[in-house]
Motif scaffolding. Structure first.
Motif: not given
Length: 641
Positions: A145-152
Motif C-alpha cells: 500500500e502506497i502511503f506517501e508521495f515523494i517526487a514526480e
C-alpha cells in the motif's frame, strides 16, 4: 476419500520429518534464481519458480531436497520479511498499479494500491513510499500500500529525494522559526579582531566554520584555531538544537548539500565571513619546530574578524609557486608560508610517532540544471588541504586532552584498532608477508602505531589494504578511549559545530568549563548509537547517489576509451576496481581476465589473482575499458584494455 485419510496424512508427516530443514537469508541474483545462505555461510540453490515467492533479504526456513546429487532449498516458512517500508517507482501494467522497489536485487513488480484519503494521485514513473502488507510465501501473492508521495517522474532531482527518503534522511534544511540573536552576551570574550585570522575553504563553501592565525617564535609555532560558535545563538532546548540532534550531520550528496542547521545561521550569522566580526571558540596551541604538539593548549571565547577569504587552489598555487597573487600582502604571505612549514613538520612528526594515512582524492560531479552529469572532476589533496587538516587535527587532539583532564567525559571519537575476532587471522596474514607480530600486543596503541609504520615502510599497497580489513569501526564514547587510526590517546572533535552535532556538544562542554560551570555528560548510549547510525545512513546515501550518477555518466561515454583503475579487492568472481580519474567503482569478472579453459589461481585472502600470463594484486594500477553499465543494479562492468 484419500484427502481426509489419516494414514496418508501420517505418512506425509513422516516423510516431511525425514527431510532436513535449514534457516537462512535469501540472496537474489541478477538472473531469476537465488540462494539461501545459512548462518554458517553454507548456500543452497533456489530455483526461479521458488524465487517468485521471495524477496532478496527475506529470512526463511526451507526444506533441503536433493536431485541428481545437487541440493536445493524449497522455501516453507517466512521467518522475517526483508521489506517493510520501502521506496519504489510506480509502474502501470494492464491498468493495474505495480511498484518497482528501489533495490538492485529486487526485480519483481509488486501489486499495490494507494491508501484511502491519501490526498495525492500517482502516475507512471512517480516515486512513492509504500509498505508491504502481504507476502507471497504466506499469502500466495505480494501486496503493498502506497502511503506517501515523494517526487514526480519528471522532477530533475527525484532520485536525490528518493534516496534521502529511503535512508530516513532530511532532504532540505531545517525550518527557521526563531529569531537569531546572540544569547550569551554576558560571557567574557577576548577581542582578537585586530589579529591576522584567515579562512581557507572550497571555492563554493559558504559555512566557513574555521579560521586560523599562526606566528613563528624562537622555539615553536603559535597556532590559533578559531571555530564558529553556533551555541552563541541557540540554546540546548531550542527547536534548532533538536533539529540538529535529529540530523546529527550535514549531508553531502553529489550536487546537493543538506545542512544540519538553517543556512541563515550556518552561512550568515555563524560563518567566519571576511571582514565580519563573529563570536568564536579559540584553541591556542604551541607546536615545537620538530612538529610535536605541546601539552599547554589554552581554550577561550573570543570575537574574531577574518581578514581574508582564501580557497584551497589559490593557496596551494601560492605555496607550490604556481601563482604570485598573494605575495603582494607580505603579512599574509608570511603566515601562509609558516602554516605550510608547520603542516609539513607536524605531518612528519605524526608519521614518525603516531599513525598517518595517505591522501585520498576527492571527486566532484558537475551537473546541468536537469540533474544530468556533464563531467566528473578529480580533486587531489594539495598543500592547502593538508595545512588546514593538520591544524584541525591538532586542535581536536587538544580538545580531547582538555575534556578528559577538566571533566573526565565528553564526546570522544574513538577507534579501537583491530577487531578482536579477526586477530588470529591477522597474525596468520602478517606471517605470510614475513611480518611476525605478538598477538597480545595488537590492541596496544603504541604497538599498533609501530605496526602501521612498519607496513607503510614496506610500500606494499596490497598488504596495507588487507590489514585495513581487520579494522574496527570508529565510535563515539563519553569516556576517553584511544583513537588507534590517528594514533592518539585522546581525541575529541569540536572544529565543525555547524556541520556535526557531536562537535556542537563538545563546544558546549568546553564553554562550560571556561565559564566555570559544572556540566553533565551529554552522551547517552542511545545518542551515541544515533550518531553512529546516522553517519552510516549518510554514507550509504552518498554512495548510492554516486553510483547512480556514475552509471548515468558512463552509459554515455565511449566504451573503447582506456581508463586507469586501482584494484581494491580480489574475490573468487574477479577484481573490484576504482577508476582513478572519476572515483567510480567497477567490477572485472574473471571471465574477462582469462579464456574459458584457462586456469586461474585466486588467493583472495592474500589479495592475488594470477593467470598464466599475468598476476593481479590489490593496490595494483591497471588499464581497463567499460564493457557494460547496469543501471538497474547500479553497477559497472569493465575488462582489461
Amino acid at each position: 476419500m484419500l484427502k481426509d485419510n489419516p494414514l496418508l496424512a501420517q505418512l506425509k508427516q513422516q516423510i516431511r520429518e525425514t527431510i532436513p530443514t535449514v534457516e537462512g537469508v535469501v540472496k537474489a541474483t541478477e538472473k531469476n534464481f537465488g540462494f539461501l545462505q545459512t548462518d554458517n555461510k553454507k548456500s543452497y540453490f533456489i530455483s526461479p519458480p521458488m524465487m517468485k515467492k521471495l524477496i532478496h533479504g527475506d529470512r526463511i526456513s526451507a526444506a533441503i531436497r536433493e536431485n541428481n546429487g545437487k541440493e536445493a532449498a524449497e522455501p516453507e516458512t517466512l521467518v522475517e520479511a526483508a521489506l517493510d517500508t520501502f521506496v519504489a517507482r510506480v509502474k502501470f501494467v494492464d491498468k493495474r498499479t505495480k511498484l518497482q522497489v528501489d533495490h538492485p536485487l529486487i526485480n519483481q513488480l509488486l501489486s499495490a494500491k494507494v491508501i484511502k484519503d491519501s490526498g495525492f494521485s500517482i502516475k507512471q514513473g512517480d516515486w512513492v513510499l509504500a509498505r508491504l502488507v502481504k507476502h507471497a510465501l504466506k499469502e500466495q501473492h505480494f501486496q503493498a500500500e502506497i502511503f506517501e508521495f515523494i517526487a514526480e517522474s519528471d522532477d530533475n532531482f527525484a532520485r536525490w529525494k528518493a534516496t534521502t527518503k529511503k535512508h530516513q534522511l532530511a532532504w532540505d534544511q531545517p525550518e527557521l522559526t526563531e529569531d537569531l540573536a546572540i544569547i550569551d552576551q554576558q560571557v567574557e570574550r577576548r577581542d582578537l579582531t585586530n589579529e591576522l585570522f584567515f579562512t581557507i575553504d572550497g571555492e563554493n563553501t559558504k559555512d566557513m566554520d574555521d579560521a586560523v592565525s599562526i606566528t613563528r617564535e624562537a622555539e615553536h609555532w603559535k597556532l590559533k584555531v578559531a571555530i564558529a560558535d553556533p551555541s552563541a545563538y541557540i540554546n540546548s532546548e531550542s527547536k534548532l538544537e533538536k533539529a540538529a540532534k535529529q540530523r546529527a550531520f550535514t549531508l553531502y550528496l553529489p550536487a546537493r548539500t543538506v545542512p544540519m542547521m538553517p543556512s541563515k545561521l550556518a552561512n550568515e550569522h555563524c560563518s567566519l565571513v571576511a571582514d565580519q566580526v563573529r563570536p568564536a571558540l579559540v584553541c591556542e596551541m604551541l607546536i615545537g619546530l620538530d612538529g610535536e604538539l605541546q601539552e599547554n593548549a589554552e581554550f577561550y571565547l573570543a570575537t574574531v574578524q577574518s581578514k581574508h577569504r582564501l580557497n584551497y587552489n589559490q593557496v596551494s598555487d601560492f605555496i607550490e609557486q604556481k601563482a604570485t597573487e598573494l605575495e603582494s600582502n607580505a603579512e599574509l604571505a608570511e603566515a601562509l608560508q609558516q602554516l605550510n612549514l608547520f603542516s609539513e613538520q607536524r605531518n612528519q612528526w605524526r608519521a614518525e610517532n603516531t599513525s598517518v594515512f595517505g591522501d585520498q582524492a576527492d571527486y566532484e560531479f558537475v551537473l546541468d540544471n536537469k540533474g544530468q552529469v556533464i563531467d566528473i572532476l578529480r580533486q587531489s589533496r594539495r598543500s592547502a588541504n593538508r595545512m588546514i587538516e593538520e591544524a584541525m587535527v591538532a586542535a581536536n587532539i587538544c580538545g580531547g586532552r582538555f575534556l578528559d583532564e577538566k571533566l573526565g567525559f565528553g564526546v570522544f571519537a574513538c577507534h579501537s584498532g583491530f577487531k578482536e575476532e579477526k586477530l588470529d587471522g591477522l597474525v596468520e596474514l602478517l606471517a605470510k608477508f614475513k611480518l611476525p607480530v605478538e598477538r597480545e600486543k595488537l590492541n596496544d596503541l603504541d604497538y599498533f602505531c609501530q605496526l602501521r609504520r612498519t607496513i607503510a615502510a614496506t610500500g606494499d599497497k596490497c598488504l596495507d589494504q588487507l590489514v585495513k580489513r581487520h579494522f574496527n569501526f570508529g565510535v563515539y564514547n563519553e569516556k576517553c578511549l584511544p583513537h588507534f587510526g590517528l594514533g592518539e590517546a585522546k581525541y575529541a572533535t569540536w572544529t565543525s559545530p555547524i556541520r556535526k552535532y557531536s562537535d556542537l556538544l563538545n563546544h558546549r562542554l568546553i564553554k562550560s568549563v571556561i565559564n566555570g560551570e559544572t556540566p553533565s555528560s551529554p552522551l547517552s548510549e542511545e545518542l551515541s548509537e544515533h550518531l553512529s547510525d546516522n553517519r552510516k545512513k549518510q554514507k550509504f546515501a552518498e554512495r548510492e547517489m554516486a553510483n547512480y550518477l556514475y552509471c548515468e555518466y558512463f552509459a554515455e561515454q565511449d566504451p573503447n576509451t582506456c581508463l586507469l583503475a586501482e584494484i581494491s579487492n580480489i574475490n573468487r568472481g574477479g577484481l573490484n576496481i576504482r577508476l582513478v580519474d572519476s572515483g567510480a567503482s567497477a567490477f572485472v569478472p574473471k571471465t574477462k581476465l582469462a579464456g574459458k579453459d584457462e586456469e586461474l589461481t585466486i588467493e583472495s585472502e592474500l589479495g592475488r589473482l594470477a593467470t598464466k600470463d599475468k598476476q593481479y594484486c590489490v593496490g595494483d594500477t591497471i588499464s581497463v575499458k567499460i564493457v557494460e553499465v547496469k543501471k538497474l543494479q547500479q553497477s559497472i562492468v569493465a575488462a582489461p584494455c
